[in-house]
Design a protein around this motif. Structure first.
Motif, PDB file in Angstrom:
ATOM      1  N   ILE A  37       0.946  -1.188  -0.017  1.00 22.36           N
ATOM      2  CA  ILE A  37       0.026  -0.006  -0.009  1.00 22.36           C
ATOM      3  C   ILE A  37       0.710   1.499   0.154  1.00 22.36           C
ATOM      4  O   ILE A  37       0.593   2.288  -0.760  1.00 22.36           O
ATOM      5  CB  ILE A  37      -0.969  -0.188   1.282  1.00 22.36           C
ATOM      6  N   PRO A  38       1.839   1.432   0.651  1.00 22.58           N
ATOM      7  CA  PRO A  38       2.727   2.332   0.757  1.00 22.58           C
ATOM      8  C   PRO A  38       3.437   2.548  -0.676  1.00 22.58           C
ATOM      9  O   PRO A  38       3.414   3.746  -1.312  1.00 22.58           O
ATOM     10  CB  PRO A  38       3.967   2.319   1.791  1.00 22.58           C
ATOM     11  N   THR A  39       3.713   1.667  -1.395  1.00 19.66           N
ATOM     12  CA  THR A  39       4.246   1.816  -2.782  1.00 19.66           C
ATOM     13  C   THR A  39       3.091   2.202  -3.791  1.00 19.66           C
ATOM     14  O   THR A  39       3.220   3.202  -4.662  1.00 19.66           O
ATOM     15  CB  THR A  39       4.651   0.447  -3.412  1.00 19.66           C
ATOM     16  N   ALA A  40       1.784   1.728  -3.304  1.00 21.29           N
ATOM     17  CA  ALA A  40       0.728   2.042  -4.356  1.00 21.29           C
ATOM     18  C   ALA A  40       0.493   3.625  -3.912  1.00 21.29           C
ATOM     19  O   ALA A  40       0.004   4.260  -4.764  1.00 21.29           O
ATOM     20  CB  ALA A  40      -0.518   1.388  -3.904  1.00 21.29           C
ATOM     21  N   GLY A  41       0.912   4.047  -2.772  1.00 23.97           N
ATOM     22  CA  GLY A  41       0.660   5.543  -2.783  1.00 23.97           C
ATOM     23  C   GLY A  41       1.517   6.610  -3.573  1.00 23.97           C
ATOM     24  O   GLY A  41       1.187   7.657  -3.711  1.00 23.97           O
ATOM     25  N   LEU A  42       2.394   5.869  -4.136  1.00 24.56           N
ATOM     26  CA  LEU A  42       3.228   6.414  -4.941  1.00 24.56           C
ATOM     27  C   LEU A  42       2.427   7.132  -6.187  1.00 24.56           C
ATOM     28  O   LEU A  42       2.682   8.067  -6.998  1.00 24.56           O
ATOM     29  CB  LEU A  42       4.445   5.689  -5.789  1.00 24.56           C
ATOM     30  N   LEU A  43       1.239   6.711  -6.354  1.00 29.67           N
ATOM     31  CA  LEU A  43       0.318   6.881  -7.444  1.00 29.67           C
ATOM     32  C   LEU A  43      -0.140   8.392  -7.074  1.00 29.67           C
ATOM     33  O   LEU A  43      -0.564   9.136  -8.071  1.00 29.67           O
ATOM     34  CB  LEU A  43      -0.882   6.136  -7.638  1.00 29.67           C
ATOM     35  N   VAL A  44      -0.411   8.407  -5.690  1.00 25.94           N
ATOM     36  CA  VAL A  44      -0.884   9.900  -5.354  1.00 25.94           C
ATOM     37  C   VAL A  44       0.526  10.648  -5.221  1.00 25.94           C
ATOM     38  O   VAL A  44       0.169  11.988  -5.666  1.00 25.94           O
ATOM     39  CB  VAL A  44      -1.267   9.875  -3.908  1.00 25.94           C
ATOM     40  N   THR A  45       1.510  10.475  -4.899  1.00 30.76           N
ATOM     41  CA  THR A  45       2.675  11.394  -5.013  1.00 30.76           C
ATOM     42  C   THR A  45       3.039  11.528  -6.231  1.00 30.76           C
ATOM     43  O   THR A  45       3.426  12.943  -6.780  1.00 30.76           O
ATOM     44  CB  THR A  45       4.017  10.580  -4.261  1.00 30.76           C
ATOM     45  N   GLY A  46       3.090  10.516  -7.207  1.00 32.38           N
ATOM     46  CA  GLY A  46       3.561  10.743  -8.607  1.00 32.38           C
ATOM     47  C   GLY A  46       2.603  11.836  -9.237  1.00 32.38           C
ATOM     48  O   GLY A  46       3.044  12.564  -9.945  1.00 32.38           O
ATOM     49  N   TYR A  47       1.306  11.679  -9.129  1.00 33.66           N
ATOM     50  CA  TYR A  47       0.139  12.559  -9.649  1.00 33.66           C
ATOM     51  C   TYR A  47       0.438  14.100  -9.149  1.00 33.66           C
ATOM     52  O   TYR A  47       0.518  15.035 -10.007  1.00 33.66           O
ATOM     53  CB  TYR A  47      -1.131  12.214  -9.237  1.00 33.66           C
ATOM     54  N   ALA A  48       0.934  14.097  -7.906  1.00 32.91           N
ATOM     55  CA  ALA A  48       0.799  15.387  -7.177  1.00 32.91           C
ATOM     56  C   ALA A  48       2.253  16.105  -7.779  1.00 32.91           C
ATOM     57  O   ALA A  48       2.174  17.365  -8.100  1.00 32.91           O
ATOM     58  CB  ALA A  48       1.185  15.425  -5.773  1.00 32.91           C
ATOM     59  N   LEU A  49       3.500  15.387  -7.815  1.00 34.90           N
ATOM     60  CA  LEU A  49       4.514  15.942  -8.264  1.00 34.90           C
ATOM     61  C   LEU A  49       4.490  16.485 -10.118  1.00 34.90           C
ATOM     62  O   LEU A  49       4.880  17.238 -10.421  1.00 34.90           O
ATOM     63  CB  LEU A  49       5.664  15.109  -8.382  1.00 34.90           C
ATOM     64  N   GLY A  50       3.693  15.663 -10.693  1.00 36.38           N
ATOM     65  CA  GLY A  50       3.102  15.950 -11.937  1.00 36.38           C
ATOM     66  C   GLY A  50       2.553  17.176 -12.183  1.00 36.38           C
ATOM     67  O   GLY A  50       2.648  17.981 -13.114  1.00 36.38           O
ATOM     68  N   VAL A  51       1.563  17.420 -11.262  1.00 30.93           N
ATOM     69  CA  VAL A  51       0.721  18.740 -11.375  1.00 30.93           C
ATOM     70  C   VAL A  51       1.884  19.956 -10.750  1.00 30.93           C
ATOM     71  O   VAL A  51       1.822  21.108 -11.528  1.00 30.93           O
ATOM     72  CB  VAL A  51      -0.128  18.974 -10.279  1.00 30.93           C
ATOM     73  N   VAL A  52       2.735  19.794  -9.860  1.00 32.25           N
ATOM     74  CA  VAL A  52       3.849  20.716  -9.655  1.00 32.25           C
ATOM     75  C   VAL A  52       4.579  20.951 -10.849  1.00 32.25           C
ATOM     76  O   VAL A  52       4.853  22.183 -11.262  1.00 32.25           O
ATOM     77  CB  VAL A  52       4.644  20.174  -8.692  1.00 32.25           C
ATOM     78  N   ILE A  53       4.905  19.928 -11.531  1.00 35.20           N
ATOM     79  CA  ILE A  53       5.873  20.283 -12.794  1.00 35.20           C
ATOM     80  C   ILE A  53       4.892  20.815 -14.041  1.00 35.20           C
ATOM     81  O   ILE A  53       5.254  21.602 -14.681  1.00 35.20           O
ATOM     82  CB  ILE A  53       6.588  19.079 -13.149  1.00 35.20           C
ATOM     83  N   GLY A  54       3.717  20.153 -14.038  1.00 34.91           N
ATOM     84  CA  GLY A  54       2.890  20.450 -15.260  1.00 34.91           C
ATOM     85  C   GLY A  54       2.285  21.790 -15.177  1.00 34.91           C
ATOM     86  O   GLY A  54       2.211  22.583 -16.105  1.00 34.91           O
ATOM     87  N   ALA A  55       2.131  22.201 -13.897  1.00 38.01           N
ATOM     88  CA  ALA A  55       1.214  23.582 -13.788  1.00 38.01           C
ATOM     89  C   ALA A  55       2.218  24.760 -14.548  1.00 38.01           C
ATOM     90  O   ALA A  55       1.656  25.550 -15.219  1.00 38.01           O
ATOM     91  CB  ALA A  55       1.025  23.908 -12.523  1.00 38.01           C
ATOM     92  N   PRO A  56       3.547  25.117 -14.238  1.00 38.60           N
ATOM     93  CA  PRO A  56       3.899  26.214 -14.901  1.00 38.60           C
ATOM     94  C   PRO A  56       4.574  25.745 -16.293  1.00 38.60           C
ATOM     95  O   PRO A  56       4.427  26.597 -17.130  1.00 38.60           O
ATOM     96  CB  PRO A  56       5.403  26.357 -14.057  1.00 38.60           C
ATOM     97  N   LEU A  57       4.853  24.356 -16.482  1.00 38.89           N
ATOM     98  CA  LEU A  57       5.158  24.010 -17.885  1.00 38.89           C
ATOM     99  C   LEU A  57       3.956  24.428 -18.913  1.00 38.89           C
ATOM    100  O   LEU A  57       4.392  24.751 -19.945  1.00 38.89           O
ATOM    101  CB  LEU A  57       5.518  22.672 -17.721  1.00 38.89           C
ATOM    102  N   MET A  58       2.985  23.821 -18.545  1.00 43.08           N
ATOM    103  CA  MET A  58       1.755  23.816 -19.357  1.00 43.08           C
ATOM    104  C   MET A  58       1.307  25.351 -19.648  1.00 43.08           C
ATOM    105  O   MET A  58       1.018  25.725 -20.800  1.00 43.08           O
ATOM    106  CB  MET A  58       0.731  22.971 -19.002  1.00 43.08           C
ATOM    107  N   THR A  59       1.394  25.994 -18.603  1.00 36.22           N
ATOM    108  CA  THR A  59       0.966  27.646 -18.780  1.00 36.22           C
ATOM    109  C   THR A  59       1.941  28.218 -19.497  1.00 36.22           C
ATOM    110  O   THR A  59       1.658  29.093 -20.310  1.00 36.22           O
ATOM    111  CB  THR A  59       1.002  28.140 -17.234  1.00 36.22           C
TER     112      THR A  59
END
Length: 396
Positions: A37-59
């Motif tokens: 389950i902690p490893t599956a929690g990376l799906l939350v972490t990965g999504y969140a980090l993608g938002v952090v990177i994607g927000a300025p990049l896509m803008t």
């Protein structure tokens, strides 16, 4: 209410569903891929980090096209990412699909916040932003529980197919209802970057990271917490997520209403209350009724911070709001990633499924300290572009 706000809310509904539905499906996904389950929690972490990177990049990538066109493209990317997640044959590819989906998230809410604020009078901007985010909160009342139920009943892959369909609906709503809003004259990346020279913008973003991170520290592991500690059945996770969504909905409305009146006092109240509730959740989690009440309050107090924090950034950005707004959405998700990672660490360390609540309490308390510091700094040094003779309109 302008119909364009409804279209933005529809898009937010789809994005909110895919962001939060993963919480209720972590056990099923972990079992399917044979990971912890902690490893599956990376799906939350990965999504969140993608938002952090994607927000300025896509803008930045969308800086040369109209805001409406960019919103349409972002929803198209969202659909593709969810279909990829549905079909992923391995955990790394599933994580990739989540990251692709997340690239649309930050820029959509960032650009959407600016569009929403521009559609209404100055004294209604926080309310307009809250209206758009209502789609996100309703997703937690309807979309997330329904997606969890579908995932538990017929498989989590079906959930992501349904979410992709929601994205299509959101895309069509934007095409039909959002007016053509040309790119503002004179908008340049260099001008947008000047907003980050204002320490108040950076402080608001730091508050966002810590404050909303407190929410995700508890909510990321809500399924194992409520089933293995509180004693609920797996099927009860669905209505517990509804309860969290109701709290988010109510908190969002209150945050939007009072942020247009007394923004900083609203933040003091919500961040302080969130810290207390998260600390108490470590005890409440052992009682079914108290645990359910805690989930409702975490949703309400946590999401009551969203409109005021987003408006705080828009107010302080002074004429260069688009990139700052998108980056602040990334800040929400940086908090999500940080909290999910820290929550996984304390669980893996053997401290139990209640330990992430202590992490959340500390994060929320730190955000409160920053809010008090920000207000004190603002009293001593008026924000750039604010006339000294004019009292600050909404911050105090």
């Amino acid at each position: 209410m302008p119909l364009a706000l409804l279209a933005l809310a529809i898009g937010a509904f789809g994005i909110g569903t895919t962001e939060f539905v993963i919480m209720g499906l972590l056990p099923e996904i972990a079992a399917d891929y044979g990971v912890s389950i902690p490893t599956a929690g990376l799906l939350v972490t990965g999504y969140a980090l993608g938002v952090v990177i994607g927000a300025p990049l896509m803008t930045v990538l969308g800086n040369r096209i109209s805001r409406k066109t960019m919103l349409i493209l972002l929803m198209g990317l969202f659909v593709v990412g969810n279909l990829f997640s549905e079909l992923a044959p391995s955990f790394p590819l599933m994580l990739t699909g989540r990251i692709v989906t997340s690239l649309a998230h930050g820029a959509f809410f960032g650009i959407g916040s600016v569009v929403a604020a521009d559609l209404v009078a100055p004294d209604k901007k926080a309310g307009a932003i809250a209206t758009m985010f209502t789609g996100l909160t309703i997703a937690n009342i309807v979309g997330v529980p329904l997606g969890t139920f579908i995932g538990q009943a017929v498989g989590w892959r079906t959930t992501f197919a349904v979410v992709a369909a929601l994205g299509v609906v959101g895309l069509l709503g934007i095409v039909r209802l959002v007016p053509a809003m040309p790119r503002p004259e004179g908008a340049r990346l260099r001008g947008e970057l000047t907003a980050f020279r204002n320490p108040q913008v950076l402080l608001a973003m730091a508050m966002t990271v810590l404050g909303f991170g407190g929410v995700f520290a508890a909510i990321t592991y809500i399924a194992p917490l409520m089933t293995r500690v509180a004693g609920y059945s797996d099927g009860a996770v669905t209505w517990l997520l509804v309860l969290f969504g109701v709290g988010m909905f109510l908190g969002n409305l209150l945050g939007g209403r009072y942020a247009d009146r007394k923004l900083m006092p609203m933040l003091y109240t919500t961040l302080g209350g969130l810290s207390v509730v998260l600390a108490l959740f470590t005890v409440f989690a052992h009682n079914k009724i108290l645990a359910a009440i805690a989930i409702l309050l975490v949703g309400a107090l946590g999401f009551a911070t969203v409109p005021p924090l987003q408006k705080r950034v828009l107010d302080q950005a002074h004429g260069a709001p688009t990139l700052a707004s998108a980056v602040n959405i990334g800040a929400f998700n940086l908090g999500n990633a940080l909290a999910a990672w820290l929550g996984g660490l304390v669980i893996a360390a053997g401290l139990g499924y209640t330990a992430p609540n202590w992490v959340g309490a500390v994060l929320a308390a730190a955000a409160l300290v920053l809010a008090v510091w920000s207000a004190a700094l603002e009293r001593r040094t008026p924000a750039p572009g604010t006339a000294a003779a004019v009292p600050a309109p909404v911050h105090h």
